[in-house]
Design an enzyme around this catalytic site. Sequence first.
Site, short mmCIF file in Angstrom:
data_model
loop_
_atom_site.label_atom_id
_atom_site.label_comp_id
_atom_site.label_asym_id
_atom_site.label_seq_id
_atom_site.Cartn_x
_atom_site.Cartn_y
_atom_site.Cartn_z
N HIS A 157 0.97 -1.47 -0.44
CA HIS A 157 0.35 -0.28 0.07
C HIS A 157 1.01 0.81 0.23
CE1 HIS A 157 0.67 1.90 4.51
NE2 HIS A 157 1.61 0.48 4.38
N CYS A 158 -0.08 2.24 -0.56
CA CYS A 158 0.87 3.47 -0.07
C CYS A 158 0.25 4.42 0.51
CB CYS A 158 0.58 4.23 -1.55
SG CYS A 158 -0.52 4.60 -2.49
N ALA A 159 0.12 6.25 0.35
CA ALA A 159 -0.77 7.00 1.23
C ALA A 159 -1.48 6.63 1.37
CB ALA A 159 0.06 8.41 0.79
#
EC number: 2.7.1.211
Length: 472
Positions: free
Chosen positions: A25-27
């Site tokens: 996952h990213c932000a």
Amino acid sequence: MDFPKIAQQVIEKLGGKDNIATLAHCATRLRLTVKDQAKIDKEGIENIDGVKGQFSTAGQYQIIFGSGTVNTVYAEMNKLLGLGDMSTAEVAAAGAENQNILQRLVKGLADIFVPIIPAIVAGGLLMGIHSMLTAKGFFVEGMNVIDMYPGIADLVDLMNTFANAPFVFLPVLLGFSATRKFGGNPYLGAALGMLLVHPALADGWNYALTLASGKIQYWNVLGLEIEKVGYQGTVIPTLVSAWVLATLEKSFRKVVPSYLDNLITPLFSLFIAGFLAFTVIGPFGREAGSLISAGLTWLYDTLGFVGGAIFGTFYAPIVITGMHQTFIAVETQLLAEVANTGGTFIFPIAAMSNIAQGAACLGVAFAMKDAKVRGLAVPSGISALLGITEPAMFGVNLRYRQPFIAAMIGAGLSSAFIAFFNVKAIALGAAGFLGIPSIKPESLAMYSVGMAISFIVAFSLSVILVKKAQAK
């Protein structure tokens, strides 16, 4: 929110545990790869609590949950899947296996240019501020800021030096980034970039003038005359030279004994790549880059509002394919040759498209009464107006289709308008309302009118089309 339940639902709608290959996952987004995208229940994912949008890009499937929420959903999914901690780079690498040649080329360019964008943006915005301070009539008729306040003349000159540095030494930045991407030693790539802008070489910016005046000096190497000219601000020669350097380095490592590797490999890799850069790659690359920049500028200047309308209308669909990443290389070249090109026309058109996407998204919030839709559309729309369009485009506009069409029309009309008045940017930045410092001072008024056209048309059409669709 019941996060364990959400995680279980996401897994089920993605085709089950066996269909999920990687997860990170990213932000704001879950980023994953699946074995078979045909098994994904996209409509089912849209209806899961907390999901703000979804899309597929670069071989990855991404689900938008938003900052904070995505961390918890990821943690719960990882418990169920048992894949272990993975980085977004690992997911991207897995996704690359699902891409065709064109997609890999686009991703490759993005991987090279995205890391150096902050340097280009910083220099470009300083260049824009410098232009505002030195442009006569920008604040006061017939005068610039230096005329009004002579005491800041040296400060403005210092600012200009700071602004030019990333473009003068662009080959160093590109050499480092490109060589790392191609699998070579990035520091050798930086050294190669330094060769191309060495102070002992003639200024590459004024190559045509120096050539016409007959002042170019040459190295005579075994009867071969090599021009002593730098490659400041060039893109193509540096990229090709970096690829050659990385290829040579990897080839030498296969045959050179380990005890000689640190001595022979960098020595011959850098020397051969540098020699080829000045004899073959550089001259051809310089001409190719200049022809591309001149050709695009000519098309924009010649086709005028027709070309602007076409480009603006289809800019958002281009973003969906990811092809817009290739524009970074073109814009870098246009900005590096700003004295000849006048700047980049791509940035203002991208801004018109982003503003249109944001306005259309806000139109959805205005037209629909659903609290969940409004809760997603309002922040997503504002984000797009400031230059970040993914939440608005993928989470709202494409989901309902009519807003996306409205945004395309708004972007096309506003792009036609700014193209008619030859609006260009002299820097990169946030392509939206915050992009004003990037625009040429003399074009700011028309750029502002273009933003207004983009917003009003996209917002109005979105409201009309969405309400019409809701009434059916």
